[in-house]
Write an enzyme that holds these catalytic residues in place. Structure first.
Site, PDB file in Angstrom:
ATOM      1  N   GLN A  79       0.848  -1.186   0.000  1.00 10.48           N
ATOM      2  CA  GLN A  79       0.000   0.000   0.000  1.00 10.48           C
ATOM      3  C   GLN A  79       0.884   1.236   0.000  1.00 10.48           C
ATOM      4  OE1 GLN A  79      -2.620   1.742   3.285  1.00 10.48           O
ATOM      5  NE2 GLN A  79      -4.146   0.760   1.968  1.00 10.48           N
ATOM      6  N   CYS A 110      -6.664   8.191   5.179  1.00 12.93           N
ATOM      7  CA  CYS A 110      -6.093   8.586   6.463  1.00 12.93           C
ATOM      8  C   CYS A 110      -6.780   9.839   7.012  1.00 12.93           C
ATOM      9  CB  CYS A 110      -4.596   8.843   6.309  1.00 12.93           C
ATOM     10  SG  CYS A 110      -3.784   9.308   7.857  1.00 12.93           S
TER      11      CYS A 110
END
Length: 380
Positions: A79, A110
């Site tokens: 990732q 995030c």
């Protein structure tokens, strides 16, 4: 017993994942040792900890050290996180050409303030043109190697600034192999409940495979999510903390088999010992035992193990000490049924998402983002 179903393999370009289950990257958790432990339990796609694209391009030692894969990992999956289309493209090329990476996932979920306040993480998909440029750059860089690119995102910044349907369209147009949706907004962080209806809506609106993420605590949750949303697979994060055998249960449930999901404390202790051993093989016995300490509370959650044993396990620094402490556990104690289906790991409360001034005024962005928006922080 767990309800089961026959789920189709997950297809990501030319890559086939026999069981449509993906391990979500978690900083400080999903290192090579933990991924091997999970892979030993059942088939799936096991993604390494999130790495910044800038770290790869600049040859950062810490970033490169995270590109460690175990022998149990049949697919090297990474990732990647970044904000600059050019840097992202260069990083993907390096990963494919120099590190044999076979799958690249891009994280746009995030919710950490120091990232969103600069326009990164979960704030970035609001800028549709930038998202498209990043995805296109990554896909074009991976194409010569036949490596599929996927993306992970949240519903949006908050309920008034949802981006997931646009993200699905943009990802498909860019040539992404799939999109994963965490059914929460950035404001929610990890609180409340995941919105599986949003996953279903995304599945109905895009032409590429959709992976559902959020509140998969048991194998039965995965079966139910796929049935209710039509999604093509599930992404599992916090649900496997201290429970790597969840992947055994998921593999069974999604291939038409039923499996008992409650190991006793003796079986849990054996998994704990294996985990510490794998960490030791990767970073040395003492360092591996120290790294293992953070997992103790997750493994023993709900069990009657006393505070003295728990505290001592949280200070262990050798296999000998670990073995002695594990031997003191009541190996016949059954798995605490009250813990089944309950959230694990961080939860917290909703938090205001800080974004750059004027960020929400337009879906377009001119110029480059602040490099500080790219930070090696877990989240999705």
């Amino acid at each position: 017993m767990t309800t089961s179903t026959m789920a189709a393999p997950l297809r990501l370009g030319d890559l086939e994942v026999p069981v449509p289950v993906v391990l979500a990257p978690m900083a400080g958790v999903t290192n090579a040792a933990f991924r091997q432990l999970c892979a030993e339990q059942g088939a799936g796609l096991y993604v390494c900890e999130m790495i910044t694209s800038r770290g790869i391009v600049e040859g950062d030692r810490t970033s490169l050290s995270m590109l460690t894969f175990s022998g149990a990992e049949s697919v090297r999956s990474v990732q990647l996180y970044g904000i600059d289309p050019d840097i992202i493209g260069r990083a993907v090329s390096i990963l494919c050409d120099e590190h044999g990476v076979q799958h690249v996932d891009l994280n746009f979920g995030c919710p950490v303030p120091k990232v969103t306040r600069k326009g990164g993480g979960a704030a970035l998909p609001w800028k549709a043109n930038l998202l498209g440029r990043i995805l296109t750059s990554a896909v074009e860089a991976a194409q010569p190697y036949g490596v599929p690119v996927t993306m992970k995102t949240r519903k949006g910044i908050d309920d008034d600034h949802l981006t997931y349907l646009d993200a699905g369209r943009i990802a498909a147009d860019a040539g992404c192999a799939a999109i994963a949706l965490h059914g929460r907004t950035a404001v929610q962080h990890y609180s409340g409940h995941a919105d599986w209806d949003a996953i279903a809506e995304l599945k109905a609106s895009t032409s590429i495979p959709v992976l559902g993420n959020g509140d998969v605590w048991e194998a039965s949750d995965a079966v139910r999510m796929m049935a209710e949303t039509g999604c093509d697979g599930v992404v599992v994060g916090r649900g496997c903390l201290g429970r790597p055998w969840l992947f055994r249960d998921l593999a069974a449930a999604l291939t038409g088999t039923e499996v008992l999901t409650t190991p006793n404390l003796g079986e849990v202790a054996a998994v704990m010992r294996r985990h510490a051993q794998l960490l030791g093989q990767w970073m040395g016995e003492e360092r591996g035992c120290i790294e293992f300490r953070k997992h103790v509370a997750w493994y023993l959650k709900g069990f009657a193990a006393g505070s003295v044993v728990r505290s001592s396990l949280g200070k262990v620094s050798s296999y000998a000490a670990l073995d002695a402490l594990l031997a003191d556990l009541d190996t016949d104690e059954p798995f605490p049924a009250a813990e089944l289906g309950r959230p694990r790991g961080r939860q917290g409360t909703p938090k205001r998402v800080v974004v750059p001034e004027g960020w929400l005024d337009s879906r377009e962005v001119d110029g480059d983002l602040d490099p500080e928006a790219e930070d090696a922080t877990s989240g999705g």
